[in-house]
Write an enzyme that holds these catalytic residues in place. Structure first.
Site, PDB file in Angstrom:
ATOM      1  N   LYS A 178       0.973  -1.163  -0.058  1.00 52.75           N
ATOM      2  CA  LYS A 178      -0.137   0.090   0.035  1.00 52.75           C
ATOM      3  C   LYS A 178       0.992   1.234  -0.006  1.00 52.75           C
ATOM      4  CE  LYS A 178      -3.808  -2.530   2.034  1.00 52.75           C
ATOM      5  NZ  LYS A 178      -4.412  -2.893   3.414  1.00 52.75           N
ATOM      6  N   GLN A 223      -4.484  -1.455   9.416  1.00 52.82           N
ATOM      7  CA  GLN A 223      -4.368  -2.760   9.168  1.00 52.82           C
ATOM      8  C   GLN A 223      -5.013  -3.817  10.031  1.00 52.82           C
ATOM      9  OE1 GLN A 223      -3.277  -3.447   5.811  1.00 52.82           O
ATOM     10  NE2 GLN A 223      -3.813  -5.601   6.126  1.00 52.82           N
ATOM     11  N   ASP A 272     -11.153   2.754   4.132  1.00 50.20           N
ATOM     12  CA  ASP A 272     -11.275   1.452   3.968  1.00 50.20           C
ATOM     13  C   ASP A 272     -12.845   1.158   4.089  1.00 50.20           C
ATOM     14  OD1 ASP A 272      -9.286  -0.344   3.400  1.00 50.20           O
ATOM     15  OD2 ASP A 272      -8.477  -0.374   5.554  1.00 50.20           O
TER      16      ASP A 272
END
Ligand code: NAP
Length: 286
Positions: free
Chosen positions: A53, A97, A120
């Site tokens: 990422k 994450q 997200d």
């Protein structure tokens, strides 16, 4: 007949090129999109995902702000860090994450990200918005699958779509997004009886179970579209680690199209994270 390969890498590359023009337009207004990435612990897969990422951000003109915590981090420390990113004008998106260690309440952490920076798409508000078909930031993996289908010219309206996997981050939002596009959606999970009875009727099969070899050739009907979301590390007889999906790709010759693993959904997931971050920055700039 052999299944057409839906090339996620190529589409991701094309999207990122278009993305550059938008980044340049923002730069003329003095805005650089910024993504905060929080990584907790030593999970090797998480480290790989985060590194990918951050690399994608660098290549696309998005600034990334990495913050690492040890596995024994206190929840309050995490919440404080997120609160700081929430207030930071250079940060347009905040990503934590997953998975997180057991002492941390995942929901509390995700709910602490301000909705405008929830790139997200895991905040309850975003999840609810998805239910009513009005999502602010669609979750990246299903968003990537949706785009793969659209750009391949596959209209899901009226199709029988079977989604295998009902997780909060892939299966459920995927099903909702397909329903929004007027597909007839069936969701299967680990307790589903006689999986093949469902899969064989699918015009489009989206598989996100994390079980290598789950979908065999005889479970898929002639001419179906097969989207393999699974990412599994398997060790070959010679000790080599390979990344495979959930679908027995070699048995899909009778399918109309198939996403490869790697190179299918994976590159799209990261690209949609960049798209959501850019979108967040543009909303602020307007
Ligand atoms: P997850 O949270 O473990 O959820 C897996 C889902 O699959 C659950 O709903 C589970 O059912 C269901 N399932 C497990 N075994 C099954 C079986 N034998 N038959 C039918 N359903 C079964 O996993 P996830 O986070 O959704 O991820 C799924 C896969 O996608 C993983 O391989 C992951 O690495 C991959 N992934 C890929 C990307 C990408 O960018 N390509 C992004 C995210 C995830 P229950 O709910 O009943 O337990």
């Amino acid at each position: 007949m052999s299944a057409r390969i839906i090339d996620g890498r190529q589409l991701a590359r094309r999207l990122r090129e278009r993305f550059r023009e938008r980044v340049t337009a923002l730069a003329t207004r003095g805005v650089v999109p910024g993504l905060a990435v929080i990584l907790v612990g030593d999970n090797p897969a998480s480290h790989v995902y985060v590194a990918n990422k951050v690399k994608a951000c660098e290549e696309s003109g998005v600034r990334s702000f990495m913050h690492r915590f040890p596995a024994n981090v206190a929840e309050t420390e995490l919440l404080d860090r997120i609160a700081a990113f929430n207030l930071d004008a250079a940060t347009h998106g905040v990503l934590v994450q997953l998975p997180l260690p057991p002492q941390v309440d995942v929901r509390r952490v995700l709910e602490s990200i301000v909705v405008d920076k929830d790139v997200d798409g895991f905040h309850l508000y975003n999840v609810g918005a998805l239910v009513v078909g009005n999502s602010i930031f669609p979750p990246c993996t299903p968003y990537g699958v949706q785009l793969l289908l659209e750009t391949t010219g596959i209209d899901v309206a009226g199709k029988n779509v079977v989604v295998i996997g009902a997780s909060n981050i892939v299966g459920k939002p995927m099903a909702l997004m397909l329903l929004q596009k007027e597909a007839t959606v069936t969701i299967c999970h680990a307790k589903t009886r006689d999986l093949a009875r469902h899969t064989i009727g699918a015009d489009i099969l989206v598989v996100a179970a994390g079980r290598p070899g789950l979908i065999k050739g005889e479970m898929v009907k002639e001419g179906a579209i097969v989207i393999d979301v699974g990412i599994n590390r398997v060790v070959d007889g010679d000790g080599k680690v390979r990344i495979v999906g959930d679908v027995c790709a070699g048995e899909m010759t009778h399918a109309a199209a198939l996403t490869p693993v790697p190179g299918g959904v994976g590159p799209m997931t990261i690209t949609m994270l960049l798209v959501n971050t850019l979108e967040a920055a543009e909303r602020i700039a307007h």
